[in-house]
Design an enzyme around this catalytic site. Sequence first.
Site, PDB file in Angstrom:
ATOM      1  CG  HIS A 144     -83.043 -17.904  53.295  1.00  0.00           C
ATOM      2  ND1 HIS A 144     -82.023 -16.978  53.318  1.00  0.00           N
ATOM      3  CD2 HIS A 144     -82.484 -19.082  53.706  1.00  0.00           C
ATOM      4  CE1 HIS A 144     -80.896 -17.581  53.722  1.00  0.00           C
ATOM      5  NE2 HIS A 144     -81.162 -18.850  53.964  1.00  0.00           N
ATOM      6  CG  ASP A 201     -78.744 -19.710  59.326  1.00  0.00           C
ATOM      7  OD1 ASP A 201     -79.447 -20.666  59.712  1.00  0.00           O
ATOM      8  OD2 ASP A 201     -78.205 -19.665  58.201  1.00  0.00           O
ATOM      9  CG  HIS A 251     -77.214 -19.902  54.634  1.00  0.00           C
ATOM     10  ND1 HIS A 251     -77.478 -21.024  55.401  1.00  0.00           N
ATOM     11  CD2 HIS A 251     -76.488 -20.307  53.573  1.00  0.00           C
ATOM     12  CE1 HIS A 251     -76.937 -22.077  54.804  1.00  0.00           C
ATOM     13  NE2 HIS A 251     -76.334 -21.679  53.696  1.00  0.00           N
ATOM     14  CG  ASP A 293     -76.635 -22.851  58.963  1.00  0.00           C
ATOM     15  OD1 ASP A 293     -76.412 -21.943  59.796  1.00  0.00           O
ATOM     16  OD2 ASP A 293     -77.469 -22.735  58.047  1.00  0.00           O
TER      17      ASP A 293
HETATM   18 ZN   LIG Z   1     -78.599 -21.344  57.174  1.00  0.00          ZN
END
Ligand SMILES: [Zn+2]
Length: 329
Positions: free
Chosen positions: A138, A175, A177, A262
């Site tokens: 990120h 991931d 996200h 995750d």
């Molecule tokens: Zn994540």
Amino acid sequence: MRYARGVRVVPVYFDPVVLRHDPGPYHPETAHRLQVVVETFRQDGRRVEAPPAPERTLKAVERVHDPAYVQRLAALCRHAPADFEGPFALFDCPDNPISAGTFEASLRAVSLTLAATDTVVAGRAASVFVAARPPGHHAFASRAMGYCFLNTIAIAAKDLIEHHGVSRVLVADFDVHHGNGTQQLFWEDGRVAYLSVHRYPFYPGTGAADEEGVGRGRGATKNVPLPAGAGDAKYAGGFAVALETLSERFRPEVVLVSAGFDAHASDPIGGMRVTTEGFAWMTRALEDVAEAFAGGRIVSLLEGGYHPEAMAASAAEHVRVLARTGGLM
Ligand SMILES: [Zn+2]
């Protein structure tokens, strides 16, 4: 079966320095999660190593991040209150508490990953797993976000191009996200392809199917957004098809993996239903692509994953698959 079945050594790179980033007891991105992962690798008989940091590490960081941003983080950590344990300030956003050890942990995550790319480029191992933290996907050129400070995978991708002279690098990110930082950093590049499978809509808000890069980078970004609750079938199907299509067109010379766990069914944050076997399946798809185009070269880096035991079991399975030769089992 396409290849003879066998087992090869996949070293795990880890250094306790990465445990020194302490975002506090109420933050999900704990040092404990990584300790569980590393302990599981040791029980699995993996070789866990702490290779020296390549001398070019800071230079490689500053090819991706604004030097003023890097200095701001380094100086803040250096001036942490004396004799103070734990987080003492928020950095850029409320998700990113920092402690005295945040910068050195982030920098060590990068140096371990650069050492891993050195290893696969030199042919000393076909693949390496980097067990490090904090995560990175990120992070932007001059802004921290979502538990991430330095975009480790992006730094490694750029270093493969600028330092090792590799022409095309694929970053594959499973991931839960979307790796908005990584996507942004290579949006107009064209030498680094970015494939992400993730929950959407979800944090951080980006990653729609029509986000595909611009200019020379057009078509080098591929997003596979999945609805909440997606399990192995949706994940494996979406990821494998996109991976194969993108790789056939892009022909990566090295494959980097943003390996977040995750999306696991037990994860308290992700809201998806992937099992350990689902991660194994995605890993086999990555192996197939790496064997076909990249001489088998994969560097996989831990990103998120907030159920330590589920993450550790999934990471262990991921590395078991990387250690098997032969794409079909
Ligand atoms: Zn994540």
